[in-house]
Design a protein around this motif. Structure first.
Motif, PDB file in Angstrom:
ATOM      1  N   ASN A  80       0.825  -1.199   0.000  1.00  8.41           N
ATOM      2  CA  ASN A  80       0.000   0.000   0.000  1.00  8.41           C
ATOM      3  C   ASN A  80       0.863   1.255   0.000  1.00  8.41           C
ATOM      4  O   ASN A  80       1.781   1.389   0.824  1.00  8.41           O
ATOM      5  CB  ASN A  80      -0.911   0.027   1.231  1.00  8.41           C
ATOM      6  N   LEU A  81       0.554   2.162  -0.921  1.00  7.59           N
ATOM      7  CA  LEU A  81       1.298   3.417  -0.986  1.00  7.59           C
ATOM      8  C   LEU A  81       1.155   4.196   0.312  1.00  7.59           C
ATOM      9  O   LEU A  81       2.079   4.897   0.734  1.00  7.59           O
ATOM     10  CB  LEU A  81       0.813   4.255  -2.170  1.00  7.59           C
ATOM     11  N   SER A  82       0.033   4.080   0.983  1.00  4.53           N
ATOM     12  CA  SER A  82      -0.183   4.806   2.235  1.00  4.53           C
ATOM     13  C   SER A  82       0.817   4.405   3.306  1.00  4.53           C
ATOM     14  O   SER A  82       1.015   5.127   4.290  1.00  4.53           O
ATOM     15  CB  SER A  82      -1.611   4.591   2.738  1.00  4.53           C
ATOM     16  N   ASP A  83       1.462   3.255   3.130  1.00  6.40           N
ATOM     17  CA  ASP A  83       2.501   2.824   4.064  1.00  6.40           C
ATOM     18  C   ASP A  83       3.873   3.353   3.670  1.00  6.40           C
ATOM     19  O   ASP A  83       4.862   3.084   4.367  1.00  6.40           O
ATOM     20  CB  ASP A  83       2.547   1.292   4.131  1.00  6.40           C
ATOM     21  N   ARG A  84       3.939   4.100   2.571  1.00 10.96           N
ATOM     22  CA  ARG A  84       5.221   4.642   2.111  1.00 10.96           C
ATOM     23  C   ARG A  84       5.275   6.160   2.188  1.00 10.96           C
ATOM     24  O   ARG A  84       6.365   6.729   2.280  1.00 10.96           O
ATOM     25  CB  ARG A  84       5.497   4.199   0.659  1.00 10.96           C
ATOM     26  N   ILE A  85       4.147   6.816   2.099  1.00  4.81           N
ATOM     27  CA  ILE A  85       4.136   8.274   2.137  1.00  4.81           C
ATOM     28  C   ILE A  85       3.661   8.743   3.507  1.00  4.81           C
ATOM     29  O   ILE A  85       3.050   7.986   4.255  1.00  4.81           O
ATOM     30  CB  ILE A  85       3.234   8.858   1.022  1.00  4.81           C
ATOM     31  N   PRO A  86       3.967   9.977   3.880  1.00  9.50           N
ATOM     32  CA  PRO A  86       3.536  10.465   5.192  1.00  9.50           C
ATOM     33  C   PRO A  86       2.017  10.465   5.339  1.00  9.50           C
ATOM     34  O   PRO A  86       1.266  10.466   4.353  1.00  9.50           O
ATOM     35  CB  PRO A  86       4.083  11.901   5.222  1.00  9.50           C
ATOM     36  N   ALA A  87       1.573  10.490   6.583  1.00  3.64           N
ATOM     37  CA  ALA A  87       0.135  10.594   6.837  1.00  3.64           C
ATOM     38  C   ALA A  87      -0.413  11.898   6.279  1.00  3.64           C
ATOM     39  O   ALA A  87      -1.587  11.979   5.910  1.00  3.64           O
ATOM     40  CB  ALA A  87      -0.129  10.510   8.338  1.00  3.64           C
ATOM     41  N   GLU A  88       0.442  12.905   6.229  1.00  5.57           N
ATOM     42  CA  GLU A  88       0.046  14.199   5.654  1.00  5.57           C
ATOM     43  C   GLU A  88       1.070  14.574   4.591  1.00  5.57           C
ATOM     44  O   GLU A  88       1.970  15.376   4.822  1.00  5.57           O
ATOM     45  CB  GLU A  88      -0.020  15.283   6.732  1.00  5.57           C
ATOM     46  N   PRO A  89       0.967  13.987   3.403  1.00  6.99           N
ATOM     47  CA  PRO A  89       1.940  14.329   2.353  1.00  6.99           C
ATOM     48  C   PRO A  89       1.749  15.765   1.882  1.00  6.99           C
ATOM     49  O   PRO A  89       0.681  16.364   2.042  1.00  6.99           O
ATOM     50  CB  PRO A  89       1.612  13.335   1.236  1.00  6.99           C
ATOM     51  N   LEU A  90       2.792  16.294   1.299  1.00  3.87           N
ATOM     52  CA  LEU A  90       2.713  17.590   0.650  1.00  3.87           C
ATOM     53  C   LEU A  90       2.040  17.400  -0.710  1.00  3.87           C
ATOM     54  O   LEU A  90       2.340  16.448  -1.425  1.00  3.87           O
ATOM     55  CB  LEU A  90       4.125  18.159   0.476  1.00  3.87           C
ATOM     56  N   VAL A  91       1.128  18.312  -1.063  1.00  4.52           N
ATOM     57  CA  VAL A  91       0.382  18.216  -2.317  1.00  4.52           C
ATOM     58  C   VAL A  91       0.815  19.345  -3.246  1.00  4.52           C
ATOM     59  O   VAL A  91       0.689  20.521  -2.909  1.00  4.52           O
ATOM     60  CB  VAL A  91      -1.142  18.289  -2.074  1.00  4.52           C
ATOM     61  N   TYR A  92       1.336  18.970  -4.399  1.00  2.82           N
ATOM     62  CA  TYR A  92       1.746  19.949  -5.404  1.00  2.82           C
ATOM     63  C   TYR A  92       0.648  20.120  -6.449  1.00  2.82           C
ATOM     64  O   TYR A  92       0.074  19.139  -6.929  1.00  2.82           O
ATOM     65  CB  TYR A  92       2.991  19.458  -6.149  1.00  2.82           C
ATOM     66  N   ALA A  93       0.407  21.383  -6.817  1.00  2.00           N
ATOM     67  CA  ALA A  93      -0.356  21.678  -8.020  1.00  2.00           C
ATOM     68  C   ALA A  93       0.643  21.800  -9.163  1.00  2.00           C
ATOM     69  O   ALA A  93       1.460  22.728  -9.173  1.00  2.00           O
ATOM     70  CB  ALA A  93      -1.141  22.972  -7.868  1.00  2.00           C
ATOM     71  N   PRO A  94       0.659  20.888 -10.129  1.00  2.00           N
ATOM     72  CA  PRO A  94       1.613  21.007 -11.245  1.00  2.00           C
ATOM     73  C   PRO A  94       1.386  22.310 -12.005  1.00  2.00           C
ATOM     74  O   PRO A  94       0.300  22.901 -11.952  1.00  2.00           O
ATOM     75  CB  PRO A  94       1.289  19.791 -12.115  1.00  2.00           C
TER      76      PRO A  94
END
Length: 681
Positions: A80-94
């Motif tokens: 699961n990707l949720s086990d690799r990224i932070p609980a609060e990932p940073l969100v980029y607008a491309p």
């Protein structure tokens, strides 16, 4: 508007189960009606979901497992990707569009540790960064920060669940480990860098909890935050990995190192980390390939977007970090580009040919303005774009005021000589011939752009072209043409020949040819020779250059966090240095080296006070004005021309924006978010 509203309301499935709407594909070009967050072009996860009234689901590069398998020492990926990224990932607008996964970013550098910072900055991360307006500091590794009232305490808030590229947790302990056991350890760093000190004194670092770390400063230093936003030197290192080899962390470090064929634990750390804060130190793959198989991993785990999997004298190869902490507004984990490939070419003509042939996806460093016409001529056939953007730095030269030849040292140290050599330069001709008439003649003042407290006279100080006055000053210094060949000898009768060594990474060859010609016209003979960046830096650092030649200057925000342009030798190893023996005197507290003159000691005191004063106050302005007067009035560095420089990118590279500057000072591409680039081909 109807389409936008539909994405903001729940979707009712035929089963009657309510599912949150998918999130709109917000980009900088089209925000889909979603307001901006607290910081430009990015959001924290909860902030984005609240503003967009949606729940973000996450997607990974389908090749993540295969890429991860190329990282020696990494365990299998969690499903699961949720086990690799932070609980609060940073969100980029491309910038323009949601990207697509895959491909290899092809880049071109000069050599190992030469001309590579351009490429390093594409994958770079630090606690914070500057947005592309170069005014606003925004979160990156840290999700937030807080100063106390007098700027003596800086607290960073990290992301819960953030992981290193090997899956190990990243916490506040990694920040404290970097500071205490790397940055301040003389067995690893020969001396602490200015940015880890405040007025020459160390800070302390407290771990408040796993996601909260606090820097305690002995005096105010508001520029510490901007240092983390601009520097290649990262404020963290993996304690779980390097700490096992550090005797202050692991009492069995030396024994462990010996089982791997190393003398002690510190030798292992140096094999990985070197003895520098430069993040481009060659890995064990290059430094000790015979031992690398015994080490637990080929390179240090990273928080950057890509990690090294191959390192040779021909180039390097990288794969995407499967634990990277940023996603786009559709929940796709960044980076989009799966791999990066860097090749080395020290020859400037070969580099230009590769650019013309479209063999490179992105390049700015070491591409000088004189190359612009031929690059522009082949844009269409090579399917690339050239943009000319302003540079913060300006080309300049210096004289080695602590030269090992005492007769040269005496002459170079005479202010009248430096004044003569400045006004002997025809900067208008340099601008027209080398800079295509696009530059502006300027004196080096240390700051760029020019702060309001700087008297405008200093920008034009001693830049008038006056060969007659130059000759008169050289006569006063005692440089006469004794043998009648038209060239001047030293006062003791020895020939004076300046060795003008330069690297095209630092200054264009056309510039140095003209400099040599102009000085010859007032009777100063020189030989102009192009060398590699490594050769130039080695000669410079060993105090054996006659004349330094590179680009130099910094925005005030960086000076507030790092004093290196104002303290001997006036920059780090990779920059434009002079007065190496003054630096030795300062570093040894007078035990060795050559004592600097009073104005140089005043500069040291003033820049330290300047960093602690509140910018914009009368105290700060007075200190800054005196710094400029001392630096420029003594012509330690002689400015030539400030001009734009080319930025190259292949048209298949998408989400590429126009850079505000072509600058190392804001760490090149870092403000422009290279992790959201993708290849459309």
């Amino acid at each position: 508007m109807k389409q936008k509203l539909l994405c903001l309301i729940p979707l009712i499935l035929v089963t009657g189960v309510v599912q949150a709407a998918s999130c709109p594909a917000v980009t900088v070009a089209d925000n889909k009606g979603v307001p901006s967050g607290d910081f430009p072009q990015q959001y924290e996860l909860s902030e984005f979901q609240s503003l967009a009234n949606c729940t973000l689901s996450f997607n990974a590069n389908p090749d993540s497992a295969a890429l991860n398998s190329k990282i020696r020492g990494n365990p299998a990926l969690p499903s699961n990707l949720s086990d690799r990224i932070p609980a609060e990932p940073l969100v980029y607008a491309p910038y323009d569009s949601i990207g697509k996964y895959g491909g290899t970013l092809d880049v071109l550098s000069n050599a190992t540790e030469a001309g590579t910072s351009d490429f390093l900055s594409v994958r770079h991360v630090n606690l914070v960064r500057y947005s592309d307006d170069l005014q606003t500091i925004v979160p990156n590794i840290a999700k937030g920060w807080e100063w106390n009232d007098d700027f003596t305490q800086l607290t960073f808030f990290l992301r819960k669940g953030h992981r290193w590229s090997d899956g190990a947790p990243f916490t506040a302990e990694d920040v404290k480990f970097w500071y205490d056991e790397i940055a301040l350890d003389p067995k690893i760093m020969q001396k602490p860098k200015d940015y880890v000190l405040v007025g020459g004194k160390p800070m302390t670092v407290d771990v408040i909890d796993p996601q909260t770390v606090r820097f305690n400063l002995p005096a105010p230093k508001p520029g510490l935050l901007s240092h983390f936003a601009t520097s290649f030197a990262q404020g963290f290192q993996p304690k779980h990995f390097l700490g096992q080899f550090h005797p202050d962390v692991n009492p069995d470090a030396d024994a462990l190192a010996q089982t791997l064929g190393y003398e002690n634990g510190l030798a292992v750390i140096k094999a990985y980390f070197g003895n520098s804060d430069w993040t481009d130190t060659p890995s064990p793959l290059l430094n000790s390939p015979d031992r690398v198989a015994k080490l637990p991993a080929d390179v240090i785990p990273t928080l950057e977007s890509h990690i090294t999997v191959s390192d040779t004298t021909e180039g390097r190869h990288f794969v995407a970090n499967p634990y990277f902490h940023i996603v786009d507004t559709q929940g796709n984990q960044l980076p989009y580009i799966s791999e990066q490939d860097e090749i080395y070419a020290n020859d400037n003509e070969i580099r230009i040919l590769k650019l013309i042939n479209g063999e490179v996806d992105y390049k700015a460093q070491s591409v000088q303005l004189p190359a612009a016409p031929i690059l522009l001529e082949h844009q269409e056939s090579g399917d690339y774009t050239i943009e000319l953007r302003p540079e913060i730095t300006l080309a300049n030269v210096s004289f080695n005021v602590t030269h090992p030849n005492l007769e040269k040292r005496k002459v170079f140290g005479d202010l009248r000589f430096r004044q003569a050599m400045s006004i002997a330069l025809n900067r208008d001709e340099i601008n027209e011939v080398a800079f295509l008439g696009l530059g502006v003649a300027k004196q080096y003042i240390g700051f760029s752009p020019t702060p309001s407290f700087v008297d405008s006279k200093w920008e034009s100080y001693m830049i008038q072209y006056d060969p007659a006055a130059a000759k008169a000053l050289l006569d006063e210094v005692g440089l006469k043409d004794i043998d009648g060949d038209g060239m001047r000898e030293l006062p003791n009768g020895e020939k004076l020949i300046l060795n003008l060594q330069f690297s095209t990474q630092g200054v264009a060859g056309e510039v140095m040819e003209l400099v040599g010609q102009h000085w010859a016209e007032v009777g100063i003979q020189s030989t102009v020779k192009e060398v590699t960046p490594d050769e130039y830096r080695s000669t410079q650092s060993s105090n054996n250059l006659d004349v330094g030649a590179w680009r130099k200057s910094q925005p005030m925000a960086i000076v507030l966090g790092n004093n290196e342009l104002w303290v001997p030798p006036y920059e780090g190893y990779f920059g434009h240095r002079t007065a190496m023996l003054w630096a030795e005197y300062v570093d040894s507290n007078g035990d060795s080296g050559v004592k600097p003159p009073a104005y140089a000691m005043q500069l040291i005191d003033d820049v330290n006070a300047f960093q602690s004063a509140m910018a914009g106050t009368a105290e700060s302005d007075a200190l800054g004005a005196r710094m400029v007067e001392n630096m420029v009035g003594n012509l330690l560095f002689i400015g030539l021309v400030q001009a734009p420089a080319p930025i190259y990118h292949r048209n298949a590279l998408k989400n590429f924006t126009t850079f505000l500057t072509q600058s190392y000072e804001y760490y090149r591409t870092y403000p422009y978010r290279g992790t959201q680039w993708y290849l459309d081909e």
